[in-house]
Scaffold this motif. Structure first.
Motif, mmCIF file in Angstrom:
data_model
loop_
_atom_site.group_PDB
_atom_site.id
_atom_site.type_symbol
_atom_site.label_atom_id
_atom_site.label_comp_id
_atom_site.label_asym_id
_atom_site.label_seq_id
_atom_site.Cartn_x
_atom_site.Cartn_y
_atom_site.Cartn_z
ATOM 1 N N GLY A 111 0.789 -1.227 0.000
ATOM 2 C CA GLY A 111 0.000 0.000 0.000
ATOM 3 C C GLY A 111 0.818 1.271 0.000
ATOM 4 O O GLY A 111 0.253 2.368 -0.061
ATOM 5 N N ILE A 112 2.140 1.128 0.091
ATOM 6 C CA ILE A 112 3.009 2.304 0.082
ATOM 7 C C ILE A 112 3.840 2.277 -1.199
ATOM 8 O O ILE A 112 4.563 1.316 -1.464
ATOM 9 C CB ILE A 112 3.958 2.329 1.296
ATOM 10 N N LEU A 113 3.710 3.307 -1.998
ATOM 11 C CA LEU A 113 4.444 3.386 -3.257
ATOM 12 C C LEU A 113 5.722 4.202 -3.044
ATOM 13 O O LEU A 113 5.645 5.361 -2.632
ATOM 14 C CB LEU A 113 3.588 4.050 -4.332
ATOM 15 N N PRO A 114 6.883 3.612 -3.267
ATOM 16 C CA PRO A 114 8.121 4.359 -3.052
ATOM 17 C C PRO A 114 8.231 5.556 -3.984
ATOM 18 O O PRO A 114 7.819 5.502 -5.138
ATOM 19 C CB PRO A 114 9.220 3.323 -3.328
ATOM 20 N N MET A 115 8.771 6.640 -3.456
ATOM 21 C CA MET A 115 9.079 7.829 -4.248
ATOM 22 C C MET A 115 10.581 8.064 -4.112
ATOM 23 O O MET A 115 11.022 8.926 -3.349
ATOM 24 C CB MET A 115 8.274 9.041 -3.771
ATOM 25 N N PRO A 116 11.386 7.268 -4.818
ATOM 26 C CA PRO A 116 12.841 7.310 -4.619
ATOM 27 C C PRO A 116 13.453 8.642 -5.000
ATOM 28 O O PRO A 116 12.877 9.428 -5.760
ATOM 29 C CB PRO A 116 13.342 6.181 -5.532
ATOM 30 N N ALA A 117 14.633 8.879 -4.461
ATOM 31 C CA ALA A 117 15.372 10.098 -4.777
ATOM 32 C C ALA A 117 15.694 10.133 -6.263
ATOM 33 O O ALA A 117 15.956 9.103 -6.880
ATOM 34 C CB ALA A 117 16.663 10.150 -3.959
ATOM 35 N N SER A 118 15.664 11.319 -6.836
ATOM 36 C CA SER A 118 15.970 11.478 -8.250
ATOM 37 C C SER A 118 16.545 12.867 -8.486
ATOM 38 O O SER A 118 16.539 13.718 -7.589
ATOM 39 C CB SER A 118 14.715 11.272 -9.111
ATOM 40 N N VAL A 119 17.015 13.088 -9.697
ATOM 41 C CA VAL A 119 17.575 14.400 -10.045
ATOM 42 C C VAL A 119 16.509 15.325 -10.636
ATOM 43 O O VAL A 119 16.824 16.426 -11.074
ATOM 44 C CB VAL A 119 18.739 14.245 -11.047
ATOM 45 N N ALA A 120 15.247 14.868 -10.625
ATOM 46 C CA ALA A 120 14.179 15.666 -11.233
ATOM 47 C C ALA A 120 14.026 17.027 -10.552
ATOM 48 O O ALA A 120 13.604 17.996 -11.186
ATOM 49 C CB ALA A 120 12.865 14.902 -11.178
ATOM 50 N N SER A 121 14.375 17.090 -9.263
ATOM 51 C CA SER A 121 14.208 18.348 -8.532
ATOM 52 C C SER A 121 15.427 19.257 -8.638
ATOM 53 O O SER A 121 15.451 20.339 -8.026
ATOM 54 C CB SER A 121 13.921 18.047 -7.057
ATOM 55 N N ILE A 122 16.450 18.822 -9.388
ATOM 56 C CA ILE A 122 17.659 19.644 -9.541
ATOM 57 C C ILE A 122 17.579 20.350 -10.890
ATOM 58 O O ILE A 122 17.759 19.729 -11.936
ATOM 59 C CB ILE A 122 18.935 18.785 -9.469
ATOM 60 N N PRO A 123 17.305 21.636 -10.918
ATOM 61 C CA PRO A 123 17.126 22.333 -12.199
ATOM 62 C C PRO A 123 18.451 22.670 -12.871
ATOM 63 O O PRO A 123 19.468 22.847 -12.199
ATOM 64 C CB PRO A 123 16.382 23.611 -11.800
ATOM 65 N N ASN A 124 18.413 22.710 -14.187
ATOM 66 C CA ASN A 124 19.542 23.247 -14.956
ATOM 67 C C ASN A 124 18.985 24.384 -15.803
ATOM 68 O O ASN A 124 18.620 24.198 -16.972
ATOM 69 C CB ASN A 124 20.172 22.162 -15.828
ATOM 70 N N ASN A 125 18.878 25.553 -15.180
ATOM 71 C CA ASN A 125 18.237 26.709 -15.804
ATOM 72 C C ASN A 125 19.219 27.630 -16.513
ATOM 73 O O ASN A 125 18.859 28.743 -16.894
ATOM 74 C CB ASN A 125 17.477 27.520 -14.745
ATOM 75 N N HIS A 126 20.459 27.186 -16.675
ATOM 76 C CA HIS A 126 21.480 28.095 -17.195
ATOM 77 C C HIS A 126 21.235 28.493 -18.650
ATOM 78 O O HIS A 126 21.640 29.573 -19.070
ATOM 79 C CB HIS A 126 22.862 27.469 -17.033
ATOM 80 N N PHE A 127 20.553 27.629 -19.410
ATOM 81 C CA PHE A 127 20.256 28.000 -20.802
ATOM 82 C C PHE A 127 19.307 29.197 -20.847
ATOM 83 O O PHE A 127 19.525 30.150 -21.614
ATOM 84 C CB PHE A 127 19.648 26.826 -21.564
ATOM 85 N N SER A 128 18.257 29.155 -20.022
ATOM 86 C CA SER A 128 17.314 30.278 -20.010
ATOM 87 C C SER A 128 17.980 31.542 -19.475
ATOM 88 O O SER A 128 17.715 32.647 -19.968
ATOM 89 C CB SER A 128 16.080 29.934 -19.174
ATOM 90 N N TYR A 129 18.867 31.392 -18.466
ATOM 91 C CA TYR A 129 19.587 32.558 -17.969
ATOM 92 C C TYR A 129 20.501 33.138 -19.053
ATOM 93 O O TYR A 129 20.627 34.355 -19.192
ATOM 94 C CB TYR A 129 20.425 32.177 -16.750
ATOM 95 N N MET A 130 21.141 32.247 -19.808
ATOM 96 C CA MET A 130 22.007 32.692 -20.900
ATOM 97 C C MET A 130 21.213 33.513 -21.919
ATOM 98 O O MET A 130 21.637 34.599 -22.336
ATOM 99 C CB MET A 130 22.640 31.484 -21.589
ATOM 100 N N VAL A 131 20.049 32.994 -22.305
ATOM 101 C CA VAL A 131 19.205 33.698 -23.273
ATOM 102 C C VAL A 131 18.798 35.059 -22.732
ATOM 103 O O VAL A 131 18.816 36.066 -23.453
ATOM 104 C CB VAL A 131 17.965 32.844 -23.616
ATOM 105 N N GLN A 132 18.452 35.112 -21.453
ATOM 106 C CA GLN A 132 18.044 36.384 -20.849
ATOM 107 C C GLN A 132 19.160 37.418 -20.905
ATOM 108 O O GLN A 132 18.919 38.571 -21.281
ATOM 109 C CB GLN A 132 17.621 36.159 -19.401
#
Length: 223
Positions: free
Chosen positions: A178-199
């Motif tokens: 009844g418990i679904l694991p939510m394992p650690a992942s890199v999904a929460s680590i952003p790589n926003n440098h491309f958008s910052y570069m464009v800005q």
């Protein structure tokens, strides 16, 4: 008039060079951040090791570990929304290890209807990753401790509530029916440098256009 023209030109060139430099810096950061994320991704899936005696939040973030112990009766419910399963709760429970330590385990996801359900206990072996999530900001409401509604995983605060060491293991595999694991992942680590570069490059283009227009007007007025 000539002095003002030269001053404006120099000021414009300095500003333009700064903005372009910032854009180039962000461009260089893109592959650097990608490499860091790839390194963390590889670490997450490494073979688990024994829980360190004194894990460090910087050095040991995402370290895969394995512990054997028994879950306690208390648990905390952290509100979460899963893209696949909808709204529900992360179950944070204390685990007393065979060596006598008491740490926290993020057992995974349960739907809202199962918030108060009885969870499987007993002796278990948990394989997961150490984490110290940074989820609280000024937009996150205060936790409702009386109703056991938590809105962020604050390791120190949760450890105080459960009476454990400030150590959180995010389970990689299921820790009970009844418990679904939510394992650690890199999904929460952003790589926003491309958008910052464009800005920054857009800012440079606007700066160049405005400076050019101002110089043209000054030259036209002078003529």
């Amino acid at each position: 008039m000539r002095r003002g023209f030269v001053t404006t030109l120099v000021f414009g060139l300095i500003g333009l060079s700064i903005l372009i430099s910032l854009g180039i810096w962000q461009m260089r950061r893109i592959p650097q951040k990608a490499a860091v994320i790839a390194q963390i991704e590889a670490m997450i899936h490494d073979a688990p090791v024994a829980l360190p005696e004194q894990p460090d939040p910087l050095r040991d973030a995402y370290l895969p570990v394995t512990v054997r112990g028994t879950f306690g009766d208390a648990e905390l419910h952290v509100l979460v929304s899963s893209r696949d399963y909808g709204a529900g709760f992360r179950i944070i429970a204390p685990l007393t290890t065979d060596t006598g330590r008491t740490v926290m385990v993020d057992r995974g996801y349960v739907p809202t209807a199962a918030k108060s359900a009885t969870r499987p206990k007993g002796t278990v072996e948990v394989i997961g990753n150490l984490q110290w999530p940074d989820e609280r900001d000024r937009f996150i409401p205060e936790d409702d401790l009386e109703a056991n509604y938590w809105y962020a995983r604050d390791v120190v605060k949760m450890a105080e509530a459960l009476g454990t060491e400030p150590i959180l293991i995010v389970a990689r595999e299921t820790t009970g029916v009844g418990i679904l694991p939510m394992p650690a992942s890199v999904a929460s680590i952003p790589n926003n440098h491309f958008s910052y570069m464009v800005q920054w490059f857009l800012f440079a283009a606007v700066w160049f256009g405005m400076t050019s227009l101002l110089l043209w007007r000054m030259r036209t007025k002078r003529g």
